[in-house]
Design an enzyme around this catalytic site. Structure first.
Site, PDB file in Angstrom:
ATOM      1  N   GLU A   1     -22.822   1.106 -26.661  1.00 36.45           N
ATOM      2  CA  GLU A   1     -24.189   1.609 -26.654  1.00 36.45           C
ATOM      3  C   GLU A   1     -25.156   0.502 -27.096  1.00 36.45           C
ATOM      4  OE1 GLU A   1     -24.672   4.332 -25.267  1.00 36.45           O
ATOM      5  OE2 GLU A   1     -23.365   5.963 -25.927  1.00 36.45           O
TER       6      GLU A   1
ATOM      7  N   ASP B   1     -12.203   3.174 -21.667  1.00 37.59           N
ATOM      8  CA  ASP B   1     -12.501   3.968 -22.861  1.00 37.59           C
ATOM      9  C   ASP B   1     -11.851   5.345 -22.827  1.00 37.59           C
ATOM     10  OD1 ASP B   1     -14.112   4.930 -20.799  1.00 37.59           O
ATOM     11  OD2 ASP B   1     -15.963   4.179 -21.673  1.00 37.59           O
TER      12      ASP B   1
ATOM     13  N   ASN C   1     -29.058   3.996 -20.364  1.00 36.43           N
ATOM     14  CA  ASN C   1     -29.542   3.163 -21.479  1.00 36.43           C
ATOM     15  C   ASN C   1     -28.918   1.762 -21.448  1.00 36.43           C
ATOM     16  OD1 ASN C   1     -26.912   3.575 -22.293  1.00 36.43           O
ATOM     17  ND2 ASN C   1     -27.403   4.725 -24.155  1.00 36.43           N
TER      18      ASN C   1
ATOM     19  N   HIS D   1     -25.674   1.064 -21.249  1.00 37.45           N
ATOM     20  CA  HIS D   1     -24.332   0.898 -21.819  1.00 37.45           C
ATOM     21  C   HIS D   1     -23.316   0.526 -20.734  1.00 37.45           C
ATOM     22  CE1 HIS D   1     -23.143   5.465 -21.525  1.00 37.45           C
ATOM     23  NE2 HIS D   1     -22.829   4.836 -20.429  1.00 37.45           N
TER      24      HIS D   1
HETATM   25  P1  PGA Z   1     -21.739   7.804 -14.412  1.00 36.13           P
HETATM   26  O1  PGA Z   1     -21.643   7.112 -15.824  1.00 36.13           O
HETATM   27  O2  PGA Z   1     -20.862   7.000 -13.496  1.00 36.13           O
HETATM   28  O3  PGA Z   1     -21.228   9.193 -14.624  1.00 36.13           O
HETATM   29  O4  PGA Z   1     -23.176   7.742 -13.992  1.00 36.13           O
HETATM   30  C1  PGA Z   1     -21.733   5.723 -15.895  1.00 36.13           C
HETATM   31  C2  PGA Z   1     -21.782   5.319 -17.339  1.00 36.13           C
HETATM   32  O5  PGA Z   1     -22.339   6.067 -18.152  1.00 36.13           O
HETATM   33  O6  PGA Z   1     -21.292   4.229 -17.656  1.00 36.13           O
END
Ligand code: PGA
Length: 241
Positions: A142, A67, A135, A137
């Site tokens: 999302e 992304d 959450n 995702h």
């Molecule tokens: P993080 O994010 O590795 O910074 O915890 C993971 C994500 O939100 O997919």
């Protein structure tokens, strides 16, 4: 799902690097699906160390990232282009023309989504690295994202924007939209390696193992994939067991 439990972040990063290196050793022209965020930084540090010590070459490797924010210049220090350059690419012999991220600063983002999905189809991903949002995702898919979505434009939830605000001067500076591989794009990968570390991921991991498969919890789609490894540390697994 293959679940590998490790004591902490360092062991998770080392084990993840072993998984990636084994793919690099098997495939002639490997395609790595890569992620940004705090979680894979240790993995990337391990790959760099291996490259320096053992000379593993990335000249034949193609990378495809999950992304990118919409509206941030590629050169912005908070763009995912910059993240990947800083934490991985500039330390390896990977060819810049073989590293791919969505372009979030193009005028026609819809067209960019189609281009990116075609790229994924041209370069089937051997192993996709994923983090998991609190959450649920994966990428920037999302809760509520249909499982059938391919690469698309997404609005970031306020919880995701808050989680990412630590990198920006203020929450207002966090982009509101991103281009993300869709859940269907991620599911095209031959293997998936989901990394989770720390107590803040414990509820998401617990829910992932609950048996629920629903679009309300995007990571749950992984139960439908035949080759998923969950590599999680004691803290991330603390609520699941
Ligand atoms: P993080 O994010 O590795 O910074 O915890 C993971 C994500 O939100 O997919």
């Amino acid at each position: 799902m293959n679940i590998i439990r490790v004591p902490g972040y360092e062991q998770m990063s080392r084990k993840a690097a072993e998984c990636i290196l084994s793919v690099l050793n098997q495939a002639g022209s490997p395609v790595l699906g890569l992620a940004t965020g705090s979680t894979p930084k240790g993995l990337y540090a391990e790959l760099i160390l291996d490259h320096q010590k053992n000379g593993t070459s990335y000249k034949q490797v193609t990378t495809i990232n999950l992304d990118e924010y919409i509206g941030l210049p590629v050169s912005d220090p908070n763009s995912y282009h910059s993240f990947m350059e800083q934490h991985l690419f500039c330390h390896l012999d990977v060819l810049p023309s073989n590293t791919h991220l969505p372009n979030g600063e193009t005028a026609d983002v819809k067209k960019e989504c189609d281009r990116y999905e075609a790229l994924i189809d041209q370069h089937p991903i051997d192993i996709q690295v994923l983090g998991i949002g609190q959450n649920g995702h994966i990428g920037f898919n999302e809760p509520g994202t249909p499982f059938g979505r391919t690469t698309h434009i997404t609005a970031l939830t306020s919880s995701t924007r808050q989680a990412n605000a630590r990198f920006f001067p203020s929450i207002e500076d966090v982009p509101k939209q991103a281009i993300t591989m869709g859940i269907a794009s991620i599911m095209k990968s031959r293997n998936i390696l989901l990394l989770a570390s720390g107590f803040k991921k414990a509820e998401a991991i617990k829910r992932l193992f609950s048996g629920e498969i629903s679009e309300a919890f995007p990571a749950s789609v992984l139960h439908h994939h035949p080759h998923v490894t969950i590599l999680a540390d004691d803290e991330a697994l603390s609520s699941a067991t």
